[in-house]
Design a protein around this motif. Structure first.
Motif, mmCIF file in Angstrom:
data_model
loop_
_atom_site.group_PDB
_atom_site.id
_atom_site.type_symbol
_atom_site.label_atom_id
_atom_site.label_comp_id
_atom_site.label_asym_id
_atom_site.label_seq_id
_atom_site.Cartn_x
_atom_site.Cartn_y
_atom_site.Cartn_z
ATOM 1 N N LEU A 12 -72.367 -11.378 12.671
ATOM 2 C CA LEU A 12 -72.700 -10.223 13.501
ATOM 3 C C LEU A 12 -71.827 -10.187 14.748
ATOM 4 C CD1 LEU A 12 -74.424 -7.767 14.157
ATOM 5 C CD2 LEU A 12 -76.150 -9.304 15.127
ATOM 6 N N ALA A 13 -71.608 -11.343 15.376
ATOM 7 C CA ALA A 13 -70.757 -11.388 16.565
ATOM 8 C C ALA A 13 -69.331 -10.951 16.227
ATOM 9 C CB ALA A 13 -70.759 -12.795 17.153
ATOM 10 N N THR A 14 -68.817 -11.386 15.065
ATOM 11 C CA THR A 14 -67.477 -10.988 14.638
ATOM 12 C C THR A 14 -67.407 -9.487 14.379
ATOM 13 O OG1 THR A 14 -67.071 -13.157 13.636
ATOM 14 C CG2 THR A 14 -65.699 -11.332 12.888
ATOM 15 N N ALA A 15 -68.423 -8.954 13.701
ATOM 16 C CA ALA A 15 -68.444 -7.522 13.404
ATOM 17 C C ALA A 15 -68.549 -6.699 14.673
ATOM 18 C CB ALA A 15 -69.610 -7.208 12.457
ATOM 19 N N GLU A 16 -69.340 -7.157 15.634
ATOM 20 C CA GLU A 16 -69.459 -6.426 16.899
ATOM 21 C C GLU A 16 -68.144 -6.437 17.666
ATOM 22 O OE1 GLU A 16 -74.214 -6.955 17.929
ATOM 23 O OE2 GLU A 16 -72.785 -8.503 18.555
ATOM 24 N N ALA A 17 -67.414 -7.553 17.600
ATOM 25 C CA ALA A 17 -66.097 -7.613 18.254
ATOM 26 C C ALA A 17 -65.124 -6.656 17.579
ATOM 27 C CB ALA A 17 -65.561 -9.044 18.218
ATOM 28 N N GLN A 18 -65.173 -6.574 16.244
ATOM 29 C CA GLN A 18 -64.322 -5.630 15.523
ATOM 30 C C GLN A 18 -64.676 -4.190 15.887
ATOM 31 O OE1 GLN A 18 -65.069 -6.790 11.471
ATOM 32 N NE2 GLN A 18 -63.410 -8.303 11.439
ATOM 33 N N ARG A 19 -65.959 -3.916 15.988
ATOM 34 C CA ARG A 19 -66.397 -2.563 16.377
ATOM 35 C C ARG A 19 -65.848 -2.196 17.750
ATOM 36 N NH1 ARG A 19 -72.262 -2.770 18.243
ATOM 37 N NH2 ARG A 19 -71.100 -3.893 19.857
ATOM 38 N N ASP A 20 -65.975 -3.102 18.719
ATOM 39 C CA ASP A 20 -65.494 -2.824 20.074
ATOM 40 C C ASP A 20 -63.982 -2.637 20.098
ATOM 41 O OD1 ASP A 20 -68.115 -3.099 20.845
ATOM 42 O OD2 ASP A 20 -67.891 -5.137 21.611
ATOM 43 N N ALA A 21 -63.263 -3.430 19.287
ATOM 44 C CA ALA A 21 -61.801 -3.295 19.237
ATOM 45 C C ALA A 21 -61.402 -1.949 18.637
ATOM 46 C CB ALA A 21 -61.204 -4.434 18.418
ATOM 47 N N LEU A 22 -62.106 -1.519 17.590
ATOM 48 C CA LEU A 22 -61.798 -0.231 16.969
ATOM 49 C C LEU A 22 -62.119 0.921 17.903
ATOM 50 C CD1 LEU A 22 -63.092 -0.919 13.344
ATOM 51 C CD2 LEU A 22 -60.716 -0.595 14.043
ATOM 52 N N LEU A 23 -63.205 0.828 18.647
ATOM 53 C CA LEU A 23 -63.525 1.864 19.625
ATOM 54 C C LEU A 23 -62.456 1.946 20.700
ATOM 55 C CD1 LEU A 23 -67.386 1.296 20.009
ATOM 56 C CD2 LEU A 23 -66.260 3.301 19.030
ATOM 57 N N SER A 24 -61.948 0.787 21.105
ATOM 58 C CA SER A 24 -60.873 0.763 22.096
ATOM 59 C C SER A 24 -59.601 1.397 21.538
ATOM 60 C CB SER A 24 -60.607 -0.678 22.532
ATOM 61 O OG SER A 24 -59.524 -0.743 23.446
ATOM 62 N N LEU A 25 -59.279 1.075 20.282
ATOM 63 C CA LEU A 25 -58.091 1.661 19.652
ATOM 64 C C LEU A 25 -58.233 3.169 19.519
ATOM 65 C CD1 LEU A 25 -57.305 -0.923 16.825
ATOM 66 C CD2 LEU A 25 -55.907 -0.428 18.832
ATOM 67 N N ARG B 231 -62.401 5.605 9.257
ATOM 68 C CA ARG B 231 -62.958 4.931 8.078
ATOM 69 C C ARG B 231 -63.304 3.476 8.392
ATOM 70 N NH1 ARG B 231 -58.952 8.165 5.757
ATOM 71 N NH2 ARG B 231 -57.432 6.469 5.806
ATOM 72 N N ARG B 232 -62.413 2.786 9.090
ATOM 73 C CA ARG B 232 -62.673 1.389 9.431
ATOM 74 C C ARG B 232 -63.867 1.271 10.368
ATOM 75 N NH1 ARG B 232 -57.241 -0.729 11.801
ATOM 76 N NH2 ARG B 232 -58.514 -2.595 12.158
ATOM 77 N N LEU B 233 -63.963 2.194 11.327
ATOM 78 C CA LEU B 233 -65.076 2.148 12.274
ATOM 79 C C LEU B 233 -66.399 2.444 11.572
ATOM 80 C CD1 LEU B 233 -65.991 1.792 15.176
ATOM 81 C CD2 LEU B 233 -65.487 4.209 15.575
#
Length: 330
Positions: A292-305, A200-202
């Motif tokens: 956008l940079a913050t959201a992209e970092a969150q996306r990458d962190a969620l993909l890693s998780l 859901r978060r991703l």
């Protein structure tokens, strides 16, 4: 007639309930319960407890000596002011039996009001059940209502299987097997909850990234808007009332520019509108780029998780180990 199980299942429950009779005669030190489970803590230095679960895919019974394994204890969150805590306060466990014809464990109790009680644990069906009845066949509490008819009345002597005499070492399977099944069920539920939360978060973050990328694309047109505003300023004197389009060479490179005009506005008002549009786009670009940079970092962190969680699900080990790893991940 056996309901929902083989004769060997009945024999296994009978042997298990016979081994639980080691706890007979002990007062209940404490009763705690939560989502689909109840645990009776018995008086005594050996810290015996009986854990009964009635959850989808996990109807299990467990007699445990000492502290529950830490991952299991952490996963079983008690509910404050659970009805059973009050209903069983001051009770003594008199006997552990099973019904003769159904996979139901019966814990016979006597309370301070001298009204015998029976806590019945149904281990058949998709989710099992728990119910408390008194000697007058009153249903005092049930986890799932309405309970099966086998749980809706106090068992008479003829309803009970003969009392056996089985030691723990003679059981067809050790208590640790039930513990493992409960831990595996809890681990599966935690894994599902964690994966669902990450999904859901991703999904939300990917949508935000997409929206911000489109906003940034629009904001990047600020330079184009400013060129049009500056070109319009240079050719403002050529405009005629009611004109809706000006085509003029770009002041920077001479390429033709089509500049849309609002025919209802004056030339000066059209010029002010283009400069305002350019300023707004330029000012918003920096903010949007940061978001956008913050959201992209969150996306990458969620993909890693998500990758880490998938690796945990594939890792080998005991159910308790897996439950502990998932709890640490959470």
């Amino acid at each position: 007639m056996t309901t929902g199980g083989r004769a060997s299942d009945l024999e296994r429950l009978r042997a298990r309930s016979a081994s639980w009779r080691v706890a007979a005669g002990r007062p209940l030190h404490r009763v705690i319960a939560g989502d689909g489970w109840v645990r009776l803590l018995l008086a005594g230095e050996d810290r015996l407890s009986i854990l009964l679960t009635a959850r989808p895919g996990c109807a299990e019974g467990l007699l445990w000596r000492g502290r529950l394994p830490a991952p299991l204890h952490a996963a079983l969150a008690p509910r404050r002011d659970h009805p059973l805590a009050g209903l069983l306060a001051g009770c003594v466990l008199d006997d552990c039996r099973t019904l003769a014809a159904d996979r139901v464990t019966v814990l016979l109790l006597s309370g301070p009001r001298e009204n015998p009680l029976a806590l019945l644990h149904q281990e058949f069906g998709p989710r099992g059940n728990l119910a408390l009845v008194d000697r007058d066949h009153r249903l005092l509490w049930a986890l799932h209502r309405p309970p099966h008819t086998a749980l809706a009345r106090y068992p008479e002597p003829g309803d009970l299987a003969p009392a056996g005499d089985t030691a723990a070492e003679d059981l067809p399977e050790p208590a640790s097997a039930s513990c493992d099944r409960i831990a595996a069920h809890l681990a599966e539920g935690l894994d599902r909850a964690l994966a669902g939360g990450l999904t859901r978060r991703l999904r939300s973050t990917l949508k935000l990234v997409d929206n911000l990328a489109r906003d940034l694309e629009t904001a990047d047109r600020g330079r184009e808007y400013r060129r049009k505003a500056e070109t319009l300023a240079a050719y403002l004197h050529t405009l005629e009332p009611g004109q809706d389009l000006l085509t003029a060479p770009d002041l920077r490179d001479g390429s033709p520019l089509d500049i849309a005009l609002d025919p209802a506005l004056s030339a000066a008002a059209n010029l002010a509108q283009w400069f305002k549009r350019a300023g707004k786009a330029e000012k918003g670009r920096e903010v949007i780029a940061g978001r956008l940079a913050t959201a992209e970092a969150q996306r990458d962190a969620l993909l890693s998780l998500r990758g880490e969680l998938e690796a945990l699900a594939a890792a080998t080990g005991t159910p308790l180990d897996r439950l502990a790893r998932l709890q640490e991940f959470a």
